[in-house]
Design a protein around this motif. Structure first.
Motif, mmCIF file in Angstrom:
data_model
loop_
_atom_site.group_PDB
_atom_site.id
_atom_site.type_symbol
_atom_site.label_atom_id
_atom_site.label_comp_id
_atom_site.label_asym_id
_atom_site.label_seq_id
_atom_site.Cartn_x
_atom_site.Cartn_y
_atom_site.Cartn_z
ATOM 1 N N ILE A 285 0.847 -1.202 0.000
ATOM 2 C CA ILE A 285 0.000 0.000 0.000
ATOM 3 C C ILE A 285 0.879 1.248 0.000
ATOM 4 N N ALA A 286 1.948 1.205 0.802
ATOM 5 C CA ALA A 286 2.879 2.340 0.826
ATOM 6 C C ALA A 286 3.458 2.581 -0.566
ATOM 7 N N LYS A 287 3.849 1.526 -1.264
ATOM 8 C CA LYS A 287 4.382 1.664 -2.621
ATOM 9 C C LYS A 287 3.362 2.305 -3.554
ATOM 10 N N LYS A 288 2.107 1.985 -3.330
ATOM 11 C CA LYS A 288 1.046 2.470 -4.212
ATOM 12 C C LYS A 288 0.706 3.936 -3.951
ATOM 13 N N GLN A 289 0.690 4.345 -2.679
ATOM 14 C CA GLN A 289 0.191 5.688 -2.369
ATOM 15 C C GLN A 289 1.296 6.703 -2.044
ATOM 16 N N MET A 290 2.564 6.256 -2.006
ATOM 17 C CA MET A 290 3.681 7.159 -1.733
ATOM 18 C C MET A 290 4.670 7.138 -2.903
ATOM 19 N N ARG A 291 5.360 8.255 -3.105
ATOM 20 C CA ARG A 291 6.384 8.325 -4.138
ATOM 21 C C ARG A 291 7.697 7.698 -3.673
#
Length: 381
Positions: A285-291
């Motif tokens: 999820i972090a990979k998806k919503q953060m740069r």
């Protein structure tokens, strides 16, 4: 317009009188009117100030939103947000959050009739069972402070929209460079501009950003009526800091990655919390919503001895023992006695904030020097 270009140009313009490329500091308390009520958009500096107006427009642009509002502190922005609600209203919050937020919720607004539910949100499906007819807002931090838990913003937004409940996101740890909650369905984004957005440990300020015109009108009313507004000098400093936000965040993230991997491989370190690790909860999820994954992390030592933690906290030289985060300089802190001291111990422990947890805000120094600093401090335990 790409982010770096927006950071420098969006919402700001040369001074029409002099051509000054930097936004002037309009150090004035009032404005001359040609006749009563006949003015150029400015009456009194609590209500509006040209320096603040450009900063607010710049912040809105960075978060891909319509309206931005600045406040004298981050807590001033949360305090203003809470004024949108009435006695009997309920708010569902992540149980791992900044101690000052927990304090204002439980010691101020709970006494005024609001009800708060503090729950784990690593699985956002947990939120739904706490929603009832009195629920008015879901409040999240992601990454959380200080254990860097990742919460699915889009998933929380979908639940909020299903039940006609607002979603507010504290975006301080990520900054507008690493994450844009409005793009994922959030209704309100909050920043402690004191931290990464300003980035030089010389300003205290907060912000709220929204898209909805009605919500913006209500926030503007409370901003003016209650008066927790920042001065123009501070607004100028935040505007100046934002111009290098993208550059700083890239370096924070690079250094953070190197420090996180160093600590993970150190024989004296037990647990390390940094969302860039593939086995960090909700890493995908972090990979998806953060740069990128930023420069914030926390860790604990093997043996879990307070004396060892204290040696580390007082044994570094480049990592300064101090409150706050997000400046160009590296900081080390002890959440249990500093940033989260207002949270009861039993509540802290539920979210992983142990008595020996150490939090790092990795700065933009040369990372080899930072690793050497941690190495010598760890060698003492």
């Amino acid at each position: 317009m790409k982010f770096g270009t927006k950071a420098i140009h969006a919402g700001v313009f040369p001074d029409p009188t002099t051509g000054a490329i930097m936004t002037p500091i309009f150090q004035t308390s009032t404005y001359v009117q040609e006749a009563p009520g006949n003015h150029k958009g400015y009456e009194y500096a609590r209500t509006q100030n040209p320096t603040r107006a450009q900063l607010q427009d710049n912040l809105a642009a960075l978060e891909n939103a319509k309206h931005g509002f600045c406040f004298s502190t981050g807590m001033g922005s949360i305090d203003t947000l809470m004024k949108l609600f009435n006695p009997g209203d309920e708010i569902i919050c992540t149980n791992d959050l900044y101690g000052g937020t927990y304090r204002i919720f439980t010691k101020v607004y709970q006494n005024l009739g609001l009800k708060f539910h503090f729950i784990g949100m690593e699985d956002v499906a947990n939120i739904e069972s706490y929603i009832n007819s009195n629920t008015k807002m879901i409040w999240i931090e992601t990454p959380t402070n200080p254990t860097l838990k990742i919460i699915d913003i889009a998933g929380a937004a979908a639940i909020g929209k299903k039940h006609n409940v607002l979603l507010g996101v504290d975006n301080t740890f990520a900054s507008a460079y690493l994450q844009n909650p409005m793009d994922l369905g959030a209704d309100i984004v909050m920043h402690s501009l004191t931290k990464y957005m300003s980035g030089h440990s010389d300003v205290v300020m907060g912000a709220l950003v929204v898209n909805d015109d009605n919500l913006a009108e209500r926030i503007a009313f409370y901003q003016n009526a209650c008066g927790a507004t920042p001065g123009p000098q501070d607004c100028f400093l935040v505007l100046r800091g934002i111009k290098t936000l993208h550059l700083r965040m890239q370096r924070h993230s690079e250094n953070g990655k190197a420090i996180a991997h160093y600590l993970r491989n150190h024989p004296k370190v037990d647990k390390i919390y940094w969302p860039g690790f593939e086995d960090h909860a909700n890493h995908e999820i972090a990979k998806k919503q953060m740069r990128d994954f930023g420069g914030m992390m926390s860790f604990s030592l093997k043996g879990d001895k307070m004396d060892d933690a204290l040696k580390i906290l007082s044994g570094t030289h480049l990592f300064s023992l101090a409150e706050s985060l997000g400046g160009v300089e590296s900081l080390i802190g002890h959440p249990a006695s500093m940033t989260h001291a207002s949270i009861p111990r039993e509540e802290r422990l539920k979210s992983g904030v142990t008595d020996t947890l150490i939090r790092l805000s990795v700065g933009v120094e040369d990372v080899e020097d930072l690793i050497a600093d941690l190495e010598q401090a760890l060698a003492a335990v």
